[in-house]
Write an enzyme that holds these catalytic residues in place. Sequence first.
Site, PDB file in Angstrom:
ATOM      1  N   GLU A   1     -20.155 -35.304 -13.174  1.00  0.00           N
ATOM      2  CA  GLU A   1     -19.188 -36.351 -12.796  1.00  0.00           C
ATOM      3  C   GLU A   1     -19.101 -36.465 -11.275  1.00  0.00           C
ATOM      4  O   GLU A   1     -18.150 -35.990 -10.653  1.00  0.00           O
ATOM      5  CB  GLU A   1     -17.837 -36.050 -13.436  1.00  0.00           C
ATOM      6  CG  GLU A   1     -17.913 -36.107 -14.953  1.00  0.00           C
ATOM      7  CD  GLU A   1     -16.629 -35.728 -15.660  1.00  0.00           C
ATOM      8  OE1 GLU A   1     -15.600 -35.562 -15.000  1.00  0.00           O
ATOM      9  OE2 GLU A   1     -16.668 -35.599 -16.898  1.00  0.00           O
TER      10      GLU A   1
ATOM     11  N   GLU B   1     -10.529 -31.859 -28.083  1.00  0.00           N
ATOM     12  CA  GLU B   1     -10.654 -31.290 -26.730  1.00  0.00           C
ATOM     13  C   GLU B   1     -10.652 -29.774 -26.896  1.00  0.00           C
ATOM     14  O   GLU B   1      -9.761 -29.224 -27.540  1.00  0.00           O
ATOM     15  CB  GLU B   1      -9.484 -31.751 -25.853  1.00  0.00           C
ATOM     16  CG  GLU B   1      -9.436 -31.098 -24.478  1.00  0.00           C
ATOM     17  CD  GLU B   1     -10.722 -31.310 -23.673  1.00  0.00           C
ATOM     18  OE1 GLU B   1     -11.046 -32.449 -23.364  1.00  0.00           O
ATOM     19  OE2 GLU B   1     -11.412 -30.301 -23.381  1.00  0.00           O
TER      20      GLU B   1
ATOM     21  N   GLU C   1     -12.296 -43.187 -16.314  1.00  0.00           N
ATOM     22  CA  GLU C   1     -11.129 -42.343 -16.046  1.00  0.00           C
ATOM     23  C   GLU C   1     -10.956 -42.092 -14.544  1.00  0.00           C
ATOM     24  O   GLU C   1      -9.839 -41.951 -14.064  1.00  0.00           O
ATOM     25  CB  GLU C   1     -11.227 -41.023 -16.810  1.00  0.00           C
ATOM     26  CG  GLU C   1     -12.439 -40.191 -16.426  1.00  0.00           C
ATOM     27  CD  GLU C   1     -12.546 -38.877 -17.211  1.00  0.00           C
ATOM     28  OE1 GLU C   1     -11.729 -38.626 -18.099  1.00  0.00           O
ATOM     29  OE2 GLU C   1     -13.473 -38.100 -16.909  1.00  0.00           O
TER      30      GLU C   1
HETATM   31  C1  NOJ Z   1     -11.803 -35.743 -20.092  1.00  0.00           C
HETATM   32  C2  NOJ Z   1     -12.385 -36.893 -20.865  1.00  0.00           C
HETATM   33  O1  NOJ Z   1     -13.446 -37.478 -20.167  1.00  0.00           O
HETATM   34  C3  NOJ Z   1     -11.273 -37.873 -21.131  1.00  0.00           C
HETATM   35  O2  NOJ Z   1     -11.792 -39.027 -21.768  1.00  0.00           O
HETATM   36  C4  NOJ Z   1     -10.208 -37.215 -21.951  1.00  0.00           C
HETATM   37  O3  NOJ Z   1      -9.140 -38.115 -22.121  1.00  0.00           O
HETATM   38  C5  NOJ Z   1      -9.697 -35.947 -21.276  1.00  0.00           C
HETATM   39  N1  NOJ Z   1     -10.775 -35.107 -20.889  1.00  0.00           N
HETATM   40  C6  NOJ Z   1      -8.788 -35.135 -22.193  1.00  0.00           C
HETATM   41  O4  NOJ Z   1      -9.524 -34.622 -23.267  1.00  0.00           O
HETATM   42 CA    CA Z   2     -14.657 -36.438 -18.166  1.00  0.00          CA
END
Ligand code: NOJ
Ligand code: CA
Length: 678
Positions: free
Chosen positions: A179, A383, A486
């Site tokens: 990233e 997650e 994001e």
């Molecule tokens: C990082 C991810 O890229 C994102 O899409 C997600 O909302 C957050 N982690 C939380 O899991």
């Molecule tokens: Ca991410």
Amino acid sequence: MTKFTKFFALIAFLVSTLIFSNPANAEVVGTATSPSNIIQVNVELDGEGRIMYSVNRFGRQLIAPSLLGFLMQDTGRMERGFELTGKTTATHDETWEQPWGERRFVRDNHNEVKVNFKEKTGAKRALNITFRVFDDGIGFRYEFPNQGQTLISDEITEFRIAPPTTAWWIPAGEPNRYEQLYRRTPLAEVTQAHTPITMRTNDGVYLSFHEAALVDYSGMWLRRTEGQVLRAQLAPAPDGVKVRRTGPFSTPWRTIVIADRAGGLSESDLILNLNEPNKLGDVSWVIPHKYVGVWWEMHLDTKSWNSGPKHGATTENTKRFIDFAAANGFRSVLVEGWNLGWDGNWFANGREFNFTQPYPDYNMRELAAYARSKGVHIMGHHETGANICVYERQLGAALDYARDNGMEAIKTGYVADAGGIITCDEPGREVLMWHDGQRMARHHLQVVTEAAKRHIAINPHEPIKDTGLRRTYPNWVSREGARGQEYNAWGVPPNPPEHEANLFFTRMLSGPMDFTPGVLSLVGRGGQKIESTLAKQLALYVVLYSPIQMAADLPENYAKYMDAFQFIRDVPTDWHDSKVLAGEIGDYVVVARRDRNSQDWYIGAVTDEMGRNLNVSLGFLAPGKHYLAQIYRDGNNADWNSNQFEYVIGEKRVTSSDMLQIRMAAGGGQAIRFKALD
Ligand code: NOJ
Ligand code: CA
């Protein structure tokens, strides 16, 4: 430099050029030429029994003789003292069909040479190397036949790029994994890069270095050792053994895609062709689609993943998204923060995550039934906080639970700095590993194959890079693996206007990305400006390919731009064919794709911080057919910085003999649907 040192530098240069461009007493032991004689690979063995390969294109050297071999943990270097023991050649021409993708039919046309070597003394280990040569590049891989245990501490595969070259790359081994913002530098200033790394020689040849079929092996980084020489550097392992295998095996393919225009890199199917065919059989249950979700609110910090007054994943809020999905034809609703474990610090921790226990204010059973009644599916979210120890222990139950609640796809996540994956393979001891080491290559395939048994598709974030395994496991539908939308919510800095024109020619060459486009409100956390025009957000659906595409913004924001939102409702996510009409790395790109399920074509075009006026031929449309072009473009005064929301929607009848002018504002874009009329 004094005259004296200059003289010695020159002598050293000449000697090294002599050694490496025409190694004295090196003998060509294998050769393969691409089907149309465009590219040629030579395999050589030098006087010390070292194996090298070189690549020519139209007779000009692109890759000078480059070393092949390994560093072994237990038995030292495996890179000299080889003799040739055999050689075979093959040719291949086949067209295969993808269940979903950028194009339906893929041609795999290559010539192959496989050269067999053996060490003359010592352990007398055997090593075979297979080269496949296509008109648009090459792939090669090592094969360790009939050996007991192999412990690789590194690969010494080299890439000696001959002509002066510019590179677009992100550094490897840094905390943010993949990233990162792409850099453009002379190749001679690259330090250590992830793949795919994209290059352009000063005389206009485009190259992409990557790998295919990364299975049970460590991901390859490229470290620059000198000048324009890159060397494989496998992702680290805590005990120094980067690859541990027993019995015969092959490494992933090391790949170089070669084209004479930037778009040619994107149109290449070389990576997919080097992967094994579908192993899952009937995959009609893998359904390309668009989704919405309980997601952007958390990134804006107006809602939270954890429990409490801001909790996003409540029964009520999720119903709101289910209703919105049903009303607008979205197949699924991603819900994040639905399960126990988000309270406290889950980042690089994940010990509390429970993948079968929803929060009390999230009624899974009720929502599953509600979604079903509306023809919508919930997209699961796992997650892990990078704790695969906790996740693998629950994997079977977690996937059963998802299937029993009607889920067709699950987004997974591995949030932690690079090197922060928590494993516990030795009982009672946690060991940290890398996101792209051998252990994670295994983990991802375990998740994908377990999910396949339950007819569930997988979309990992903070993933291992894509190496085309979607061909073999078509339920591995997408992934993140780059800076996505994001970062526009909270990134410092947010993604700059050139970001997507970089992604298209770098990250996207590895495969689909879950970028999550379509934030028409163009504002992130605390009012942070998204450096895009509104029309560009629409164009991203065509430019950044993924079989699952999110409409990432909130329903109330789409309500403000219903006419523009129509494009997001219309655009498909599965294609019959894809063509790059124009583009330069990091500057702009114009992509045309034909819908897999109709005669309609779509165009997506994006630019960097420069406004552009391009004329493109519509020669890709079916001859003689009439189309209604529905054009979503930047307004005449639009600009990513000062006037983001000005857009114009227009219509025009066109045929394949027309030219179309595509005008994009600075930081803007354009999206077009060509609706087939007859
Ligand atoms: C990082 C991810 O890229 C994102 O899409 C997600 O909302 C957050 N982690 C939380 O899991
Ligand atoms: Ca991410």
